[in-house]
Write a protein that holds these residues in place. Structure first.
Motif, mmCIF file in Angstrom:
data_model
loop_
_atom_site.group_PDB
_atom_site.id
_atom_site.type_symbol
_atom_site.label_atom_id
_atom_site.label_comp_id
_atom_site.label_asym_id
_atom_site.label_seq_id
_atom_site.Cartn_x
_atom_site.Cartn_y
_atom_site.Cartn_z
ATOM 1 N N ASP A 275 -45.503 -15.381 -19.471
ATOM 2 C CA ASP A 275 -45.457 -13.906 -19.544
ATOM 3 C C ASP A 275 -45.433 -13.312 -18.146
ATOM 4 O O ASP A 275 -44.692 -12.357 -17.880
ATOM 5 C CB ASP A 275 -46.696 -13.369 -20.282
ATOM 6 N N ARG B 48 -38.132 -14.615 -22.648
ATOM 7 C CA ARG B 48 -39.261 -14.336 -23.561
ATOM 8 C C ARG B 48 -38.983 -14.926 -24.941
ATOM 9 O O ARG B 48 -39.854 -15.516 -25.566
ATOM 10 C CB ARG B 48 -39.507 -12.828 -23.675
ATOM 11 N N LEU C 192 -48.251 -20.277 -21.807
ATOM 12 C CA LEU C 192 -47.603 -19.057 -22.300
ATOM 13 C C LEU C 192 -48.034 -17.835 -21.479
ATOM 14 O O LEU C 192 -47.222 -16.944 -21.203
ATOM 15 C CB LEU C 192 -47.939 -18.867 -23.784
ATOM 16 N N VAL D 174 -42.771 -22.821 -26.037
ATOM 17 C CA VAL D 174 -44.033 -23.039 -25.310
ATOM 18 C C VAL D 174 -45.192 -22.969 -26.293
ATOM 19 O O VAL D 174 -45.478 -21.912 -26.857
ATOM 20 C CB VAL D 174 -44.201 -21.990 -24.180
ATOM 21 N N ASP D 175 -45.837 -24.123 -26.525
ATOM 22 C CA ASP D 175 -46.881 -24.197 -27.556
ATOM 23 C C ASP D 175 -48.269 -24.377 -26.943
ATOM 24 O O ASP D 175 -49.147 -24.966 -27.549
ATOM 25 C CB ASP D 175 -46.565 -25.354 -28.525
ATOM 26 N N TYR E 112 -39.415 -18.690 -24.721
ATOM 27 C CA TYR E 112 -40.820 -19.115 -24.596
ATOM 28 C C TYR E 112 -41.538 -19.017 -25.939
ATOM 29 O O TYR E 112 -42.390 -19.836 -26.260
ATOM 30 C CB TYR E 112 -41.562 -18.264 -23.554
ATOM 31 N N ALA E 113 -41.168 -17.988 -26.731
ATOM 32 C CA ALA E 113 -41.845 -17.790 -28.012
ATOM 33 C C ALA E 113 -41.668 -19.008 -28.923
ATOM 34 O O ALA E 113 -42.541 -19.306 -29.740
ATOM 35 C CB ALA E 113 -41.314 -16.534 -28.693
#
Ligand code: SAM
Length: 238
Positions: A120, A103, A116, A110-111, A106-107
Motif C-alpha cells: 500500500d 493495487r 500488503l 499478496v497473502d 496486490y489484492a
C-alpha cells in the motif's frame, strides 16, 4: 528525445497467475509469488544473512514488474534485528504498471498482511509513468528504492553502482532474450562488488555461458515449484 513508455497490461491466466500478454510469460509462479520471491531471490542471494552487520547493502534487479521482490526484501530487512543500517534497492522496468493495476494485482497475489501494508505504501508513492529515475525513501530514509523506467539494455551500461546482490528477473530467456545477453552480464559485472551474488529462476545454457564469460561463477540448485533447477552464484573475476 526519449520514447514514451508503454505501460504493462494487467492480465491473469485461468489458474490465477499474473501474466504478460506482450511477453507470453508469467510474472510469478501460481505456487505463490511471495514464497517464490523468498526462495529464488532472498535465499538465492544468502539473505538476510549477507546484509547482517553491514552499513549498507545494495540490490540491483532487472525487471521490477509488480515489485514483489522489492516488497519481500524490504519486509525481510525490517524483520531482521541484525539488518544493515541501509538498504538500497535499484530496479529497472521497461513496461511499468499503473498504480491502480498494482493495487489490483496486490489484492490477489499478496497473502501476507505485513507485506500488503508495504505494498500500500509503495502504491501510494508510485510515480507518473515517465521514463527516467524515480527515487523514494522509506523507513526514515533507511530504505531507498531507485526505480528506473526504461530499457535495461540502454540503462545498465550507464549505472555506477556497487551492487552486493543481483536479482535477475526479466522473464524467461526464451521469451525475452534481450535481458540475458553477454552485454547485459558485462554491464552487471561492471556494477558488482567482489563478493556480489546473483540468483535467477532460469538455468538456460546461454545464460550459464554469458555468466561465465562476464566473470560470474554459478551453481545449479533446485528450482521453485514445478521448476527443476535454477542458478545462484557470485562474481569471481579471474
Ligand atoms: C518476471 S517480471 C518481474 C517480476 C518482478 N521482479 C516482481 O518482483 O514483481 C519481468 C519484468 O521484466 C520487465 N522487462 C522485460 N524486458 C525488459 C527490459 N529490456 N528492460 C527493463 N525491464 C524489462 C518486464 O516488463 C517485467 O515487468
Amino acid at each position: 528525445m526519449t520514447d514514451p513508455l508503454i505501460p504493462a497490461t494487467l492480465a491473469f491466466r485461468p489458474n490465477g497467475s499474473p501474466y504478460s500478454p506482450e511477453y507470453g510469460d508469467i510474472y510469478h509462479s501460481i505456487v505463490g509469488s511471495l514464497a517464490q520471491s523468498h526462495y529464488v531471490f532472498l535465499q538465492g542471494n544468502g539473505l538476510p544473512g549477507r546484509w547482517q552487520g553491514r552499513q549498507a547493502f545494495t540490490v540491483l534487479e532487472t525487471g521490477f514488474g509488480m515489485g514483489i521482490n522489492f516488497l519481500t526484501t524490504w519486509a525481510a530487512w525490517r524483520a531482521d534485528p541484525a539488518r544493515s543500517e541501509r538498504l538500497h534497492f535499484v530496479s529497472i522496468e521497461k513496461h511499468p504498471f499503473s498504480a491502480d493495476d498494482l493495487r489490483r494485482a496486490y489484492a490477489v497475489t499478496v497473502d501476507d498482511a505485513s507485506v500488503l501494508a508495504l505494498a500500500d505504501t509503495l502504491a501510494a508513492a508510485w510515480p507518473a509513468l515517465e521514463p527516467g529515475t524515480h527515487q523514494f525513501d522509506f523507513d526514515d530514509a533507511s530504505v531507498t528504492l531507485t526505480l528506473i523506467f526504461g530499457d535495461a539494455v540502454d540503462i545498465l551500461p550507464t549505472l555506477r553502482l556497487r551492487a552486493d546482490a543481483f536479482y535477475l528477473d526479466g522473464f524467461a530467456p526464451a521469451k525475452n532474450p534481450e535481458l540475458w545477453t553477454p552485454a547485459i552480464f558485462n554491464s552487471l559485472a561492471a556494477q558488482a562488488v567482489d563478493d556480489a551474488t546473483f540468483s535467477t529462476y532460469t538455468s538456460a545454457g546461454d545464460v550459464k555461458r554469458a555468466l561465465l564469460q562476464a566473470g560470474f561463477e554459478y551453481r545449479k540448485v533446485a528450482g521453485f515449484g514445478w521448476k527443476r533447477a535454477m542458478l545462484v552464484g557470485h562474481f569471481a573475476p579471474r
